[in-house]
Design a protein around this motif. Sequence first.
Motif, PDB file in Angstrom:
ATOM      1  N   UNK A   1      -6.708  -0.702  17.294  1.00  0.00           N
ATOM      2  CA  UNK A   1      -7.224  -2.041  16.999  1.00  0.00           C
ATOM      3  C   UNK A   1      -6.111  -3.080  17.132  1.00  0.00           C
ATOM      4  N   UNK A   2      -6.431  -4.205  17.726  1.00  0.00           N
ATOM      5  CA  UNK A   2      -5.413  -5.237  17.939  1.00  0.00           C
ATOM      6  C   UNK A   2      -4.968  -5.825  16.612  1.00  0.00           C
ATOM      7  N   UNK A   3      -3.669  -6.085  16.520  1.00  0.00           N
ATOM      8  CA  UNK A   3      -3.118  -6.686  15.298  1.00  0.00           C
ATOM      9  C   UNK A   3      -3.162  -8.206  15.350  1.00  0.00           C
ATOM     10  N   UNK A   4      -3.606  -8.718  16.490  1.00  0.00           N
ATOM     11  CA  UNK A   4      -3.583 -10.169  16.640  1.00  0.00           C
ATOM     12  C   UNK A   4      -4.619 -10.813  15.711  1.00  0.00           C
ATOM     13  N   UNK A   5      -4.172 -11.738  14.930  1.00  0.00           N
ATOM     14  CA  UNK A   5      -5.046 -12.412  13.969  1.00  0.00           C
ATOM     15  C   UNK A   5      -5.876 -11.398  13.165  1.00  0.00           C
ATOM     16  N   UNK A   6      -5.227 -10.291  12.788  1.00  0.00           N
ATOM     17  CA  UNK A   6      -5.976  -9.224  12.126  1.00  0.00           C
ATOM     18  C   UNK A   6      -5.316  -8.817  10.811  1.00  0.00           C
TER      19      UNK A   6
ATOM     20  N   UNK B   1       3.729  -5.198   7.090  1.00  0.00           N
ATOM     21  CA  UNK B   1       3.357  -4.649   5.777  1.00  0.00           C
ATOM     22  C   UNK B   1       2.629  -5.686   4.908  1.00  0.00           C
ATOM     23  N   UNK B   2       2.882  -6.955   5.142  1.00  0.00           N
ATOM     24  CA  UNK B   2       2.216  -8.017   4.372  1.00  0.00           C
ATOM     25  C   UNK B   2       0.736  -8.116   4.708  1.00  0.00           C
ATOM     26  N   UNK B   3       0.329  -7.551   5.852  1.00  0.00           N
ATOM     27  CA  UNK B   3      -1.063  -7.671   6.271  1.00  0.00           C
ATOM     28  C   UNK B   3      -1.789  -6.329   6.215  1.00  0.00           C
ATOM     29  N   UNK B   4      -1.230  -5.396   5.442  1.00  0.00           N
ATOM     30  CA  UNK B   4      -1.926  -4.119   5.226  1.00  0.00           C
ATOM     31  C   UNK B   4      -2.123  -3.951   3.717  1.00  0.00           C
ATOM     32  N   UNK B   5      -3.368  -3.902   3.311  1.00  0.00           N
ATOM     33  CA  UNK B   5      -3.712  -3.765   1.895  1.00  0.00           C
ATOM     34  C   UNK B   5      -4.143  -2.343   1.591  1.00  0.00           C
ATOM     35  N   UNK B   6      -3.863  -1.917   0.356  1.00  0.00           N
ATOM     36  CA  UNK B   6      -4.393  -0.633  -0.088  1.00  0.00           C
ATOM     37  C   UNK B   6      -4.796  -0.739  -1.554  1.00  0.00           C
ATOM     38  N   UNK B   7      -5.460   0.269  -2.030  1.00  0.00           N
ATOM     39  CA  UNK B   7      -5.877   0.313  -3.426  1.00  0.00           C
ATOM     40  C   UNK B   7      -5.191   1.498  -4.091  1.00  0.00           C
ATOM     41  N   UNK B   8      -4.552   1.241  -5.240  1.00  0.00           N
ATOM     42  CA  UNK B   8      -3.810   2.293  -5.942  1.00  0.00           C
ATOM     43  C   UNK B   8      -4.652   2.836  -7.093  1.00  0.00           C
ATOM     44  N   UNK B   9      -4.309   4.044  -7.535  1.00  0.00           N
ATOM     45  CA  UNK B   9      -4.935   4.534  -8.767  1.00  0.00           C
ATOM     46  C   UNK B   9      -3.957   5.347  -9.572  1.00  0.00           C
ATOM     47  N   UNK B  10      -4.151   5.310 -10.892  1.00  0.00           N
ATOM     48  CA  UNK B  10      -3.347   6.088 -11.824  1.00  0.00           C
ATOM     49  C   UNK B  10      -4.212   6.337 -13.039  1.00  0.00           C
ATOM     50  N   UNK B  11      -3.727   7.222 -13.884  1.00  0.00           N
ATOM     51  CA  UNK B  11      -4.451   7.425 -15.135  1.00  0.00           C
ATOM     52  C   UNK B  11      -4.478   6.110 -15.926  1.00  0.00           C
ATOM     53  N   UNK B  12      -5.639   5.773 -16.459  1.00  0.00           N
ATOM     54  CA  UNK B  12      -5.771   4.539 -17.234  1.00  0.00           C
ATOM     55  C   UNK B  12      -6.515   4.812 -18.532  1.00  0.00           C
ATOM     56  N   UNK B  13      -6.324   3.919 -19.489  1.00  0.00           N
ATOM     57  CA  UNK B  13      -7.113   3.965 -20.717  1.00  0.00           C
ATOM     58  C   UNK B  13      -7.773   2.608 -20.944  1.00  0.00           C
ATOM     59  N   UNK B  14      -6.927   1.545 -21.094  1.00  0.00           N
ATOM     60  CA  UNK B  14      -7.497   0.257 -21.495  1.00  0.00           C
ATOM     61  C   UNK B  14      -8.072  -0.509 -20.304  1.00  0.00           C
ATOM     62  N   UNK B  15      -7.446  -0.397 -19.144  1.00  0.00           N
ATOM     63  CA  UNK B  15      -7.919  -1.124 -17.959  1.00  0.00           C
ATOM     64  C   UNK B  15      -7.556  -2.598 -17.953  1.00  0.00           C
ATOM     65  N   UNK B  16      -6.789  -3.072 -18.949  1.00  0.00           N
ATOM     66  CA  UNK B  16      -6.493  -4.508 -19.046  1.00  0.00           C
ATOM     67  C   UNK B  16      -5.006  -4.764 -19.304  1.00  0.00           C
TER      68      UNK B  16
ATOM     69  N   UNK C   1       3.335   0.062  14.393  1.00  0.00           N
ATOM     70  CA  UNK C   1       3.548   0.079  15.840  1.00  0.00           C
ATOM     71  C   UNK C   1       2.546  -0.827  16.560  1.00  0.00           C
ATOM     72  N   UNK C   2       1.328  -0.887  16.008  1.00  0.00           N
ATOM     73  CA  UNK C   2       0.314  -1.757  16.610  1.00  0.00           C
ATOM     74  C   UNK C   2       0.611  -3.236  16.342  1.00  0.00           C
ATOM     75  N   UNK C   3       1.557  -3.485  15.435  1.00  0.00           N
ATOM     76  CA  UNK C   3       1.947  -4.869  15.182  1.00  0.00           C
ATOM     77  C   UNK C   3       1.470  -5.438  13.854  1.00  0.00           C
TER      78      UNK C   3
END
Lengths: 282, 334
Positions: A205-210, A235-250, A230-232
């Motif tokens: 997939x093109x990295x242009x305006x992506x 790191x500022x334009x790649x998002x991910x979702x993390x997870x860890x053990x949680x209790x309160x969530x806040x 490599x596709x261009x």
Amino acid sequence: MNHNPYKPIPMRIARTVVETDDQSLKSFELVFERDADREAFFSRYRPGQFCQLSIFGKGEAPFGVASAAWEGDFVRFTINKIGVFTRAIHSMKVGDPIGLRGPLGNWYPIENWKGANIVIIGGGYAFTTLFALTQHLLDPAIRPQYGNLTVIYGAREPGLFLYKKELQTWYERKDINLYQAIDCPADGWCYFVGYVPNVTKEIAPSAENAVAFVCGPPVMIKFTLPVLYELGFPAERIYTSMEKRMKCGIGKCGRCNIGPKYICKDGPIFTFAQLQELPPDL
Amino acid sequence: MYKILPKADLPRLIEKWMEQATVYAPVRQGDFTKFEPLSDPAQADLYYAANTRYPPKSLFLPQSEVMFRVKGSEFEPTGDEVSSRVVLGIHACDTRALQLLDGVFVDRDYQDPYWARKREQTTLVVLGCANPCETCFCTSVGSGPFDKRGADVMLIDLGNEYVADVRSEKGQVLFDHLPDASQEQIDASRQVQAAAAAKMKKPFETEGLKDKLYNLFESGFWATIQQSCLGCGVCTFLCPTCYCFDIVDEVQRNERVRNWDTCMFRIYSQEASGHNPRPTNTERTRQRIMHKYAYFVDLFNEIGCTGCGRCVRYCPVNLDIRQIIRSAQAWEES
């Protein structure tokens, strides 16, 4: 007493769907017992956020929301049967009550990327909030605000894909390009075969305006990131979702931190540029 | 506003407060003292053991606290029953800790109603430390034995009487009727404060410490310093700034409860998949130290340790956080 962020709101299971052939993943569509709770929820919910589900006696556990608001007055969670809480919810039936706190955490900040091409890359059962994001983008009111929509989704075998019915409808649309991949060849499989990093390289997939949104098992992330770089994609334009053990969530109970950031409150969504700034406490 | 309180008048004053509020003070329990609600002013023992072994954070974040009574699918919050309280004889380090924890529980995006209510309902009558202990190091972590931040009233011991430095409206309510201190008494109280701080040794320097710790994150340093650690968690349970909690359901009592938790336990960060980001004492010790001396600084621009010395005094294998910080500052990668 002031607003109590620890208090679950009452929900009911409206529908369940067994997602995978091995029965390990099930979706639960929860509906609100009170209109005010429903309105409050949907006024705040953005794809990428999570909720704490609550079963008295089994405790609470965090799950990403796997539905977009336009799908209906329900909130979907797709849950792997793996621990005490998830075993309990897997044994619950339509009509059963359950508690919910949320939506919690931040979201995929697509409002900052209007006009951009969107690349979504998911692996295995980490596809849940990416599914919510894709569904959200397919909202007729939202879709015109973005460019191309590319979704690459890998699973070990065909039976382990989630949301099979919805994926079929995506193939029928012209405003989304879906690429499914399985690890090894299987009878009747007519899409890609190979690991997600390799398939991503092939589709290129093109990295242009992506901007890219990537969720999956650590090994998939590890090998997909260099492909994206490599596709261009920076790191500022790649998002991910993390997870860890949680209790309160806040952001109070302590345990889900990576350095000074709390996954529950400062996340769960981070760019890889943000993660590189944090100590590797993973 | 400075007031004067002869020591002989303290019991009568406590009695007066007790008409309006629950008064907590250090009370002797065997070889230690612990903050307890007084039924008689004579129970208050402000001097027997320097810092109470059990930290007064428990008055705001109890070791075990019922959050909800559960009836069917309804969760009914508790906490409204907390009414007016006076905490007498709390030290500057423990007061400072409460103020630091306000950053966690009150000042951020979500307010913790249990903590906030107890804080609102409580007046802190702080007793400054004229004679800090061997294990105290408040002056090394940006505080001091007479640090007035967070105090409604600060008592300064002049021998036969206290000078009361009244610093808030809540404090005024308790001390308003007392006579003003004379200028000589105020001057004498300043001398006591300066002398106490001057007596304290500085066991380590904090300059550059945060960056140094971040640089050590993946170093062998942590494996080295944790070798004698038993992972018992006493350092965190007794720590006035440790606030981590677990939320559990007590099914037979129909209650959802929160209990003190500790980053020193394996299960604290153990995930359902089996993965644990902090699988051994090495990572857990790193978390404990870095939370206080690096992450807290990043979040609040303050060190998350008040130098009370409890972790030093009660560690069963004599691990000394002052030594850990000194070692970190001196550590060079081989």
